[in-house]
Design a protein around this motif. Structure first.
Motif, PDB file in Angstrom:
ATOM      1  N   ALA A 179       0.867  -1.172   0.000  1.00 35.37           N
ATOM      2  CA  ALA A 179       0.000   0.000   0.000  1.00 35.37           C
ATOM      3  C   ALA A 179       0.902   1.220   0.000  1.00 35.37           C
ATOM      4  CB  ALA A 179      -0.921  -0.002   1.217  1.00 35.37           C
ATOM      5  N   PHE A 180       0.590   2.200  -0.841  1.00 36.57           N
ATOM      6  CA  PHE A 180       1.437   3.394  -0.882  1.00 36.57           C
ATOM      7  C   PHE A 180       0.599   4.591  -1.317  1.00 36.57           C
ATOM      8  CE2 PHE A 180       1.898   1.240  -4.966  1.00 36.57           C
ATOM      9  CZ  PHE A 180       1.666   2.264  -5.894  1.00 36.57           C
ATOM     10  N   LEU A 181       1.142   5.783  -1.041  1.00 34.58           N
ATOM     11  CA  LEU A 181       0.460   7.039  -1.373  1.00 34.58           C
ATOM     12  C   LEU A 181       1.124   7.656  -2.594  1.00 34.58           C
ATOM     13  CD1 LEU A 181       0.369   8.539   2.248  1.00 34.58           C
ATOM     14  CD2 LEU A 181      -1.467   7.289   1.109  1.00 34.58           C
ATOM     15  N   TRP A 182       0.305   8.191  -3.504  1.00 35.44           N
ATOM     16  CA  TRP A 182       0.831   8.939  -4.657  1.00 35.44           C
ATOM     17  C   TRP A 182      -0.246   9.865  -5.175  1.00 35.44           C
ATOM     18  CZ3 TRP A 182      -0.153   9.332 -10.011  1.00 35.44           C
ATOM     19  CH2 TRP A 182       0.843   9.991 -10.743  1.00 35.44           C
ATOM     20  N   ASN A 183       0.123  11.114  -5.259  1.00 35.22           N
ATOM     21  CA  ASN A 183      -0.747  12.110  -5.881  1.00 35.22           C
ATOM     22  C   ASN A 183      -2.142  12.114  -5.235  1.00 35.22           C
ATOM     23  OD1 ASN A 183      -1.282  14.192  -7.608  1.00 35.22           O
ATOM     24  ND2 ASN A 183      -1.736  12.887  -9.375  1.00 35.22           N
ATOM     25  N   ALA A 184      -2.170  12.170  -3.889  1.00 32.44           N
ATOM     26  CA  ALA A 184      -3.406  12.302  -3.096  1.00 32.44           C
ATOM     27  C   ALA A 184      -4.322  11.091  -3.208  1.00 32.44           C
ATOM     28  CB  ALA A 184      -4.168  13.563  -3.482  1.00 32.44           C
ATOM     29  N   SER A 185      -3.749   9.950  -3.584  1.00 31.55           N
ATOM     30  CA  SER A 185      -4.529   8.714  -3.625  1.00 31.55           C
ATOM     31  C   SER A 185      -3.752   7.604  -2.933  1.00 31.55           C
ATOM     32  CB  SER A 185      -4.826   8.295  -5.072  1.00 31.55           C
ATOM     33  OG  SER A 185      -5.691   9.215  -5.694  1.00 31.55           O
ATOM     34  N   VAL A 186      -4.497   6.570  -2.508  1.00 29.60           N
ATOM     35  CA  VAL A 186      -3.879   5.384  -1.914  1.00 29.60           C
ATOM     36  C   VAL A 186      -3.991   4.252  -2.935  1.00 29.60           C
ATOM     37  CG1 VAL A 186      -3.822   3.830   0.052  1.00 29.60           C
ATOM     38  CG2 VAL A 186      -4.698   6.155   0.332  1.00 29.60           C
ATOM     39  N   TYR A 187      -2.876   3.572  -3.191  1.00 28.59           N
ATOM     40  CA  TYR A 187      -2.844   2.491  -4.170  1.00 28.59           C
ATOM     41  C   TYR A 187      -2.559   1.165  -3.463  1.00 28.59           C
ATOM     42  CZ  TYR A 187      -2.794   5.997  -7.864  1.00 28.59           C
ATOM     43  OH  TYR A 187      -3.139   7.021  -8.695  1.00 28.59           O
ATOM     44  N   PHE A 188      -3.279   0.121  -3.877  1.00 26.61           N
ATOM     45  CA  PHE A 188      -3.108  -1.217  -3.313  1.00 26.61           C
ATOM     46  C   PHE A 188      -2.793  -2.204  -4.445  1.00 26.61           C
ATOM     47  CE2 PHE A 188      -5.991   0.857  -0.303  1.00 26.61           C
ATOM     48  CZ  PHE A 188      -5.370   0.583   0.904  1.00 26.61           C
ATOM     49  N   PRO A 189      -1.540  -2.586  -4.658  1.00 24.45           N
ATOM     50  CA  PRO A 189      -1.256  -3.667  -5.616  1.00 24.45           C
ATOM     51  C   PRO A 189      -1.700  -5.008  -5.011  1.00 24.45           C
ATOM     52  CG  PRO A 189       0.727  -2.379  -5.086  1.00 24.45           C
ATOM     53  CD  PRO A 189      -0.310  -2.027  -4.084  1.00 24.45           C
ATOM     54  N   TYR A 190      -2.330  -5.870  -5.836  1.00 25.46           N
ATOM     55  CA  TYR A 190      -2.811  -7.142  -5.328  1.00 25.46           C
ATOM     56  C   TYR A 190      -2.966  -8.110  -6.491  1.00 25.46           C
ATOM     57  CZ  TYR A 190      -7.380  -5.894  -7.250  1.00 25.46           C
ATOM     58  OH  TYR A 190      -8.390  -5.559  -8.099  1.00 25.46           O
ATOM     59  N   TYR A 191      -3.289  -9.361  -6.168  1.00 24.62           N
ATOM     60  CA  TYR A 191      -3.646 -10.314  -7.225  1.00 24.62           C
ATOM     61  C   TYR A 191      -4.668 -11.300  -6.673  1.00 24.62           C
ATOM     62  CZ  TYR A 191      -0.119 -13.266  -4.871  1.00 24.62           C
ATOM     63  OH  TYR A 191       0.623 -13.972  -3.948  1.00 24.62           O
ATOM     64  N   PRO A 192      -5.637 -11.744  -7.513  1.00 23.12           N
ATOM     65  CA  PRO A 192      -6.605 -12.754  -7.072  1.00 23.12           C
ATOM     66  C   PRO A 192      -5.891 -14.087  -6.884  1.00 23.12           C
ATOM     67  CG  PRO A 192      -7.374 -11.582  -9.041  1.00 23.12           C
ATOM     68  CD  PRO A 192      -5.936 -11.243  -8.865  1.00 23.12           C
ATOM     69  N   TYR A 193      -6.177 -14.747  -5.775  1.00 25.50           N
ATOM     70  CA  TYR A 193      -5.394 -15.939  -5.426  1.00 25.50           C
ATOM     71  C   TYR A 193      -6.297 -16.972  -4.761  1.00 25.50           C
ATOM     72  CZ  TYR A 193      -1.444 -18.660  -3.614  1.00 25.50           C
ATOM     73  OH  TYR A 193      -0.544 -19.651  -3.342  1.00 25.50           O
ATOM     74  N   ASN A 194      -6.123 -18.229  -5.158  1.00 21.79           N
ATOM     75  CA  ASN A 194      -6.848 -19.332  -4.543  1.00 21.79           C
ATOM     76  C   ASN A 194      -5.918 -19.992  -3.525  1.00 21.79           C
ATOM     77  OD1 ASN A 194      -7.963 -21.935  -3.952  1.00 21.79           O
ATOM     78  ND2 ASN A 194      -9.255 -21.728  -5.762  1.00 21.79           N
ATOM     79  N   TYR A 195      -6.195 -19.773  -2.236  1.00 24.93           N
ATOM     80  CA  TYR A 195      -5.303 -20.267  -1.193  1.00 24.93           C
ATOM     81  C   TYR A 195      -5.311 -21.788  -1.100  1.00 24.93           C
ATOM     82  CZ  TYR A 195      -4.398 -15.622   0.633  1.00 24.93           C
ATOM     83  OH  TYR A 195      -3.971 -14.330   0.784  1.00 24.93           O
ATOM     84  N   THR A 196      -6.330 -22.419  -1.606  1.00 26.56           N
ATOM     85  CA  THR A 196      -6.404 -23.873  -1.519  1.00 26.56           C
ATOM     86  C   THR A 196      -5.544 -24.537  -2.578  1.00 26.56           C
ATOM     87  OG1 THR A 196      -8.666 -23.661  -0.696  1.00 26.56           O
ATOM     88  CG2 THR A 196      -7.968 -25.846  -1.461  1.00 26.56           C
ATOM     89  N   SER A 197      -5.676 -24.096  -3.842  1.00 28.76           N
ATOM     90  CA  SER A 197      -4.925 -24.725  -4.932  1.00 28.76           C
ATOM     91  C   SER A 197      -3.570 -24.079  -5.168  1.00 28.76           C
ATOM     92  CB  SER A 197      -5.744 -24.648  -6.226  1.00 28.76           C
ATOM     93  OG  SER A 197      -5.904 -23.295  -6.638  1.00 28.76           O
ATOM     94  N   GLY A 198      -3.396 -22.839  -4.684  1.00 26.18           N
ATOM     95  CA  GLY A 198      -2.135 -22.148  -4.934  1.00 26.18           C
ATOM     96  C   GLY A 198      -2.074 -21.496  -6.302  1.00 26.18           C
ATOM     97  N   ASP A 199      -3.213 -21.339  -6.982  1.00 24.30           N
ATOM     98  CA  ASP A 199      -3.253 -20.741  -8.319  1.00 24.30           C
ATOM     99  C   ASP A 199      -3.678 -19.281  -8.241  1.00 24.30           C
ATOM    100  OD1 ASP A 199      -2.575 -23.099  -9.644  1.00 24.30           O
ATOM    101  OD2 ASP A 199      -4.640 -23.806  -9.601  1.00 24.30           O
ATOM    102  N   ALA A 200      -3.057 -18.465  -9.114  1.00 26.96           N
ATOM    103  CA  ALA A 200      -3.550 -17.106  -9.306  1.00 26.96           C
ATOM    104  C   ALA A 200      -4.738 -17.189 -10.239  1.00 26.96           C
ATOM    105  CB  ALA A 200      -2.449 -16.231  -9.886  1.00 26.96           C
TER     106      ALA A 200
END
Length: 1571
Positions: free
Chosen positions: A236-257
């Motif tokens: 999570a980081f701040l830039w130009n008066a906004s908050v950005y959250f890099p993420y990825y969809p992930y299946n914790y059971t199978s280990g697949d994105a």
């Protein structure tokens, strides 16, 4: 925990054969390994790291948080988040090989508010504990209590993700946090179960200044449940008066994105304002794309975001390849522009989105770098150059410097972790010095230099490298960091890369005219401050000198005498440094090119086109002052790179068509080689002999680096050819083969790995005949060429080895002709380098003495082979045994085990599946043993000789002893009689003294009871209740002790609400309890747990709980009345009995705290004081002063009191000016150093009213004698070692410390250890029983132990009783007193209830009611409290205190007994001790019971009001939902039985329907969980 500095490792041994130059240099100069970098080692794997601007480095590992100084050499403070003194992880984690960001118990570590005007810096920490709790603490000291805290802020799952950032909006500070609150897992080990309102929350904004991290109604963003799995947030980081959250969809059971990595954007405000999301495409060069995001870094100065992306490489997925990971850079302006306000991964707020999925943003192509195994990234800007640091999965730290247009260069390896631990996903820079970065891996943090400047040996090399961290320091004549250069602020002393290599100072010599030679200095140096000297290097004669502070040139006239000068030295001198160069004119005439000629200082004649001696005349027209004699230009061909690319051209069939020829390649062996390269790499395929000699192998590693092109060494045949590969750094490379300039045909990948390392040779001892299986443990053994045994006489012996990555096994060669005992060195050969692996010791062959055969049964024989004791470790695969019997018949014997005795070693083997075992045993001839290369026959053990010897020896001994006795008896009789008389007199004197001392002490001794002992450390109600509810199930405590004040009362989900309503049906609940108690497998433990869960579930409904208690008690009386009513409530065998205990605890908690607490705490404190007044054995905890005979230290030595002058060192944890630091402390000379520490700490507390601020294991004691200091330890080099290696702990007397000695208390620098648990190998006051121990060595232990009788010290029990008697009576009377002539409501109510029930049942025996009351109150409640002070106070109960309190509790219960005790002289001491007091106590108890009965009865309204008030007090104390869930588990376990019972009972039809409805709700929840 410890801090160390890595020393440069020893260089590899000199190779037996010459190494190729590049390979040898690579082996010697592994990057970064010689650095003297500090290393902090944590106790557990590190889960988070952060650096503050002024308060050091914060490292979270396991359940601990450490605050370190910037050098990592000192720990400033520590926070134990779970259990004090324990950093271990509460749940063992099995993380993936590359842990995902956030996969730990520490979720957030955010310093903030640093530098804000008038405000102190704060640290926000988030943990999985307490259902994802967050705390805010001052940055200066972690040990200070938290300012704010709240639960369910971060993910409570160790594998779940959390990312957050703190910012200021208006006047308040907010936390924007994104987390994976719910995982699709079965019930986790840490019982994490988020509230229903939080399960779908993805992003929320919390007020950090609210007491419990409040969230506004608009303060959260929900995850869209579209079957795409969970969202794993990376940063999570701040830039130009906004908050950005890099993420990825992930299946914790199978280990697949399950989707593409994305970036979510919200406004930087006090509520969630969604501003869009965008997908990130970093899939270039990989066939399936890279859908995992491993690390993130914002390069704010460039408005660029960098991320490390990876393809999935887990189990069942593709293997790692050279293109698995990539570094991609994205422009933030493009991300912001393309982030559309459509919520594909979040609950939609708008429905006008036309696209099915978010738009993909492409990275900056020129900066993309593909690599096999990146794990982390950090980016910054130095001198207008973008610099990126990258961690790898094999422990490397890479450095990438971006050129113009943000083009990536080939990364430089600036550091390598020798253990090759994967680098943590977060790299952190030093906040002040830009020359350091913190590198985290596994359990270690290192402070690493960000550049290896000193590897550049010249100015031009230093500046050409274009590393913005490095520059050329003139005064040091080295390439250094600017901070390392003296007077670097002086521009003339420092050159950075902006100057360029052309500004490096260089000495030029030129012939400017026919008769003049000029030596000049060119570059950035001002000529005004230099002087120049030119000398003949052969004779030392000075040829020229320029005047100081003039132009830095030196001109010489050409002269005939100078033509013989072949070598000159030129030196330019400045204020603090010199620059020198040697010119050699020996070979001028042989040089044919102008650039080479003038480069050596020679002169070039243009007209004659030849090189001449500079002091020789040439045509005048050849000299031109305004231009160089010739231009030097060396152009390098530009490497062929494809930005971001890493693949090869070629068809899928690995074929190359060149004319009519068809070549194919299949495989390459080996697929792993060392960084030294390999000379015999084999490629297989077809039609190799049809190609011309133009066959090359092309190796492509990191995409931004040059390819390696290697010509074939030898085409072996049509299907095999050999290549010799060069050295390289560690990485995986793609390999392809090119035939005759055609397309390059892929042959797979090749990994360059580090040189092998050995950690263990087992066994390390073998026999000279050899043949034993030897195993070497370590890593990277799959790249060795040969394993060699190096012997001082026989030289190098090649052995046949079997190696895999982590171990090698080989058979020890025979050294039969060598001396009996010899050591050899085991070496690994890699290419031409020999690596030492350790030594192997050869000893004389084993000696066998015989064998025995025992028939176990008729089908089995047991063979025992005897051999002399030795140091060999023989395994099953080393030995073969054959038994010969009858007429040369033989049977193989299967090895079982080896047993070592005092004299001989027995090898046991068995022969199974035979007939007539006894016959074979009697006819056995010999045993053939094959031990490696050693083969020999062992004869049967001879029985006769030892038998005769054993028979004859006792007879001979009897005769000798009888003869000696007769001869000596007369001579010794008088002397013996005299000695016996002396010993009896001495014993009588000792007995008299001990008895007199005991009597005098009993009459005169007086314990100084402290009237004021500070604040009583009461536990809060939650912990008191839970310790009484679950005395043996501590695991339940943490799930009930959450801060419930922030929970919405209406937030209980539907299924639990329905169950709660069902439990509030009295008929249903009573039926359920009776049904459960009839089940055979519903154990006593289950009954107690069910009662406690029920108490918690009905904690706010005490009126209803009391009515249930009444009904169940009446039912119990019905059962008891048929048998023996006096036994009712005697034991805890039913739900109602445990329910009564819990009810009493709830209702009497106030009375306990207000009336009984203080005298009870005074009793425990006084008892501790008395025990510590005399000797206490630290091993057994026995003491001279005690109430319990079992804990009496009767083997007591003589002891005396020693008064010490203790000086406490000033520490940050306790630096108040009011603290007294010079304190007089009394200890005993028999106290261990640890016991002395405890007494010193207690004295400090008593003197200052507050603790010192450190734990016992964090301090040291130091004896100061004049100017000398001696550290005091329980065990050190001076400790007395007794028989069998038992170590006697050091005491005050051991160090000969006398009255008035000065002891200094100071803080340990590092390596804190927990409290030591001494084993059977140590002793203190109780020495071993053997007579050999009676004479203890050392002048402090002279003489023999005195004769001791336990009964002599029984008076010490009485002495202890007298010391605490007044305090004990005060406690007892506080329990059975009626303050203000009123009994506690609960006692009066329940006693009246019992009286009424007895009257109803027409029970006329008053003893029955007395016993019921005694069983319900003293036995069920007070005894439990008296024996367990830790239930009431925040103290630690020792086993000794437990023994003493058991005696007190026994006396307490005897006071309530109706039975008259008949005690004799042989009665136990714990009964005799209070025998005289019991009659008095009994009378007081009877009066107490009578007084309660005589009080006016309570009206129902009074009791109901009391219970209602108590219910309100405990609102939000416990998590009732968890209790309801646990109750449902019991209901569902016996569901059929309960349902059948309800069907049979009238009036419970509605309850039956409700129960079925509850089950449906729970089953639906279970289905959703699985889906």
């Amino acid at each position: 925990m410890e801090v160390s500095r890595r020393k440069a490792p020893p260089r590899p041994p000199r190779p037996a054969a010459p190494l190729p130059l590049l390979a040898y240099l690579l082996a010697l100069a592994a990057p970064g390994r010689g650095a003297d970098e500090p290393v902090w080692r944590a106790e557990q794997t590190i889960g988070a790291i952060a650096v503050s601007r002024a308060d050091g480095v914060f490292v979270a590992s396991g359940s601990c948080l450490d605050q370190l100084d910037y050098s990592l050499e000192h720990r400033l403070s520590r926070l134990y988040r779970d259990q004090a003194g324990n950093c271990t992880e509460p749940v063992s984690l099995a993380p993936p090989a590359r842990p995902r960001p956030g996969s730990s118990f520490s979720k957030l570590l955010l310093p903030y508010r640093e530098g804000a005007t008038g405000l102190g810096g704060l640290l926000l920490t988030g943990w999985t504990f307490d259902r994802g709790a967050c705390e805010v603490r001052p940055l200066g000291n972690l040990s200070l209590s938290s300012l704010h805290n709240g639960t369910e802020v971060v993910s409570c799952h160790p594998q779940g993700s959390t990312a957050g950032v703190v910012y200021r909006a208006g006047q308040l500070w907010y936390l924007a946090v994104a987390a994976t609150y719910a995982l699709p897992e079965t019930e986790t080990a840490n019982r994490c179960n988020p509230a229903a309102s939080d399960r779908d929350t993805a992003i929320s904004i919390k007020n950090t200044e609210g007491r419990s991290f409040d969230t506004k109604e608009e303060g959260s963003l929900k995850r869209r449940d579209g079957g795409a799995g969970s969202l794993h947030f990376v940063d999570a980081f701040l830039w130009n008066a906004s908050v950005y959250f890099p993420y990825y969809p992930y299946n914790y059971t199978s280990g697949d994105a399950t989707g593409w990595p994305s970036m979510a954007r919200i406004a930087q405000s006090d509520e969630v304002k969604f501003q869009g999301q965008v997908a990130l495409d970093c899939g270039h060069g990989h066939p399936y794309g890279r859908r995992l995001l491993l690390s993130s870094s914002l390069v704010e100065a460039l408005d660029v975001w960098a991320g490390v992306f990876s393809a999935a490489t887990g189990e069942g997925q593709e293997k790692r390849s050279p293109a698995t990971t990539a570094l991609c850079l994205f422009r933030m302006s493009e991300i912001q522009a393309r982030a559309k306000n459509c919520q594909w991964d979040f609950l939609p707020q708008q429905t006008n989105c036309k696209e099915d999925q978010p738009e993909k943003v492409q990275p900056i192509a020129s900066s993309t770098m593909i690599h096999s195994d990146l794990t982390s990234v950090y980016g910054t800007v130095v001198m207008n150059r973008a610099v990126l640091f990258l961690g790898t999965g094999d422990g490397q730290l890479l450095k990438v410097i971006l050129g113009e247009n943000l083009t990536s260069n080939c990364p430089e390896v600036i550091y390598e972790i020798k253990e090759e631990t994967p680098v943590f996903y977060k790299l952190v820079p030093h906040p002040e010095k830009n020359s350091y970065i913190y590198l985290t891996a596994g359990k270690e943090v290192r402070r690493v230099r960000v550049a290896n400047c000193n590897k550049h040996k010249s100015c031009s090399e230093c500046l050409t490298a274009a590393d913005p961290h490095c520059g050329w320091c003139h005064s040091l004549q080295r390439c250094t960091f600017k901070d390392d250069c003296v007077h670097s602020e002086n521009s003339e002393n420092w050159l950075d890369i902006s100057s360029g290599a052309k500004m490096c100072p260089q000495i030029h010599i030129s012939q400017r005219s026919k008769d003049k030679i000029t030596v000049t200095l060119v570059g950035s140096i001002s000529p005004r401050h230099s002087g120049c000297v030119v000398k003949n290097a052969d004779t030392g004669r000075e040829l020229c000198r320029s005047a100081p502070n003039e132009s830095c040139t030196c001109s010489m006239l050409t002269a005939a005498s100078y033509k013989d000068v072949l070598v000159i030295d030129v030196t330019f001198s400045f204020r603090s440094w010199h620059l020198s160069k040697r010119f050699n004119f020996t070979n001028c005439s042989s040089l044919r090119e102008c650039p080479a000629c003038i480069g050596t200082g020679c002169a070039w004649c243009k007209s004659e086109r030849k090189c001449i001696h500079p002091f020789t005349a040439c045509s005048p027209s050849d000299y031109d002052r305004n231009q160089e004699p010739c231009q030097v230009a060396v152009e390098k061909p530009a490497p062929s790179k494809t930005a971001g690319g890493g693949g090869f051209e070629g068809n899928k069939m690995n074929r190359t068509n060149q004319g009519r020829q068809v070549f194919s390649v299949k495989s390459i062996e080996p697929q792993k080689i060392s960084t030294l390269g390999k000379s015999n790499v084999i490629v297989t395929g077809a039609n190799f002999t049809r190609a011309s000699d133009n066959i090359v192998m092309i190796l492509k590693g990191t995409s931004t680096c040059d390819k390696d092109v290697v010509r074939v060494s030898h085409v072996l045949n049509d299907t095999h050819m050999k290549f010799s590969l060069p050295s390289s750094r560690k990485e995986m490379k793609d390999v392809c083969i090119q035939f005759d300039g055609g397309n390059c045909s892929s042959v797979g990948s090749l990994s360059y790995i580090a040189l092998p390392r050995c950690s263990l040779i087992y066994p390390a001892t073998t026999w000279t005949s050899g043949g034993q299986n030897i195993t070497i443990m370590g890593r990277n053994f799959d790249v060795i060429d040969n394993l060699i045994i190096s012997h001082e006489l026989k030289g190098n012996i090649n052995v046949s080895e079997q190696c895999v990555a982590t171990y090698c096994s080989f058979l020890a060669p025979s050294l039969k002709s060598s001396k009996v005992r010899t050591n050899v060195t085991v070496k690994l050969k890699v290419q031409e380098t020999y690596l030492d692996c350790g030594s192997l010791q050869y000893l004389e062959d084993p000696r066998f003495t015989g064998y025995r055969v025992d028939p176990e049964v008729d089908t089995e024989l047991e063979v025992k082979i005897l051999k002399e004791n030795d140091n060999f470790n023989i395994s099953k695969k080393d030995i073969e045994i054959t038994l010969f019997h009858g007429e040369n018949k033989q049977l193989n014997c299967s090895f079982e085990n080896i047993t070592r005795n005092q004299d001989l070693t027995t090898i046991l083997c068995k022969i199974k599946g035979i007939r007539a075992a006894s016959s074979i045993a009697s006819s056995s001839k010999k045993v053939h043993v094959k031990l490696g290369n050693l083969e020999l026959d062992v004869e049967k053990e001879s029985v006769a000789s030892p038998l005769y010897f054993l028979i004859g020896l006792p007879i001979l001994l009897v005769i000798v002893i009888f003869a000696v006795a007769v001869g000596v008896t007369r001579h010794k009789s008088k002397e013996l009689s005299r000695k016996q008389s002396q010993q009896l007199e001495l014993l009588e004197s000792e007995l008299r003294k001990e008895i007199r001392d005991g009597f005098a002490e009993l009459q005169m001794d007086k314990l100084d009871v402290v009237d004021s002992f500070g604040t009583v450390p009461f536990l809060d109600y939650k912990h008191f209740a839970l310790r009484t509810f679950f005395p043996e199930s501590g695991g339940f405590t943490h799930i009930f002790t959450e801060d419930m004040h922030n929970r919405d009362a209406n937030d209980k989900n539907e299924r639990l609400t329905a169950l709660d309503a069902l439990i509030c049906n009295k008929s249903f609940l009573v039926t359920v309890i009776h049904t459960l108690e009839k089940q055979k497998n519903f154990s006593v433990k289950d009954r107690c747990l069910f009662a406690s869960f029920l108490t918690i579930a009905l904690q706010t409904k005490l009126v209803y709980l009391t009515s249930i208690l009444e009904v169940l008690t009446r039912d119990l009386m019905e059962q008891s009345s048929n048998m023996q009513p006096k036994l009712m409530l005697r034991r805890t065998e039913s739900v109602v009995e445990k329910l009564l205990t819990n009810w009493m605890s709830v209702c009497l908690s106030g009375f306990l705290r207000e009336t009984v607490g203080e005298p009870f705490y005074l009793l425990v404190t006084t008892l501790n004081q008395k025990i510590n007044k005399g000797p206490v054995d630290v091993i057994t905890c026995k003491a001279l002063y005690t109430l319990n005979e079992d804990w009496l230290l009767w083997q007591v030595p003589e002891f005396s009191t020693v008064a010490l002058n203790v000086v406490f060192e000033k520490i940050p944890e306790n630096d108040s000016a009011d603290v007294c630091r010079n304190i007089s402390v009394n200890v005993l000379d028999c106290d261990t150093i640890g016991q002395a520490k405890e007494k010193i700490f207690q004295a400090f507390l008593s003197k200052n009213g507050s603790p010192y601020g450190l734990q016992l294991n964090e301090i040291c004691l130091e004896l100061q004698v004049g100017t000398r200091q001696k550290e005091l330890l329980d065990i050190d080099g001076s400790s007395v070692i007794l028989e069998d290696g038992i170590t006697k702990l050091n005491t005050i007397g051991h160090y000969e410390i006398s009255n008035g000695s000065t002891i200094k208390v100071f803080k340990k620098i590092a390596n804190f250890t927990s409290d030591v648990e001494y084993s059977d190998d140590h002793c203190h006051l109780i020495l071993p029983d053997s007579e050999a121990f009676q004479d203890v060595q050392g002048k402090r232990h002279r003489g023999k132990h005195k004769f001791k009788v336990k009964e002599m010290y029984l008076t010490k029990l009485l002495s202890t009783k007298v010391a605490i008697h007044s305090v004990l009576e005060k406690l007892f009377r506080s329990i059975w007193s009626l303050p203000n002539s009123r009994a506690p409501f609960a006692i009066k109510y329940f006693f009246d209830f019992l009286d009424a029930q007895a009257e109803n049942k027409k029970i006329t025996d008053p003893d029955v009611v007395h016993i019921w009351k005694t069983n319900s109150l003293p036995l069920r409640f007070w005894v439990n409290i008296l024996k367990n002070p830790q239930f009431v106070f925040d103290i630690k109960k020792t086993p000794h205190i437990d023994g003493c309190l058991s005696v007190i509790a026994q006396a307490f219960m005897d006071a309530f007994s109706l039975t008259e005790q008949q005690l004799g002289k042989e009665a136990p001491t714990n009964k005799l001790l209070y025998a005289k007091d019991i009659p008095t106590y009994k009378e007081e108890v009877k009066s107490y019971y009578k007084a309660i009965r005589d009080l006016p009865p309570l009206s129902p309204s009074e009791m109901e009001e009391f219970l209602t008030q108590e219910s309100k007090k405990h609102e939000n104390e416990f998590n009732e939902e968890v209790a309801l869930t646990e109750i449902y588990k019991y209901i569902v376990k016996y569901f059929d039985e309960i349902l059948n019972k309800l069907e049979r009972e009238r009036g419970l039809e509605e309850a039956q329907k409700q129960l079925l409805h509850v089950k449906v709700l729970f089953d639906e929840k279970k289905k959703c969980k699985w889906m």
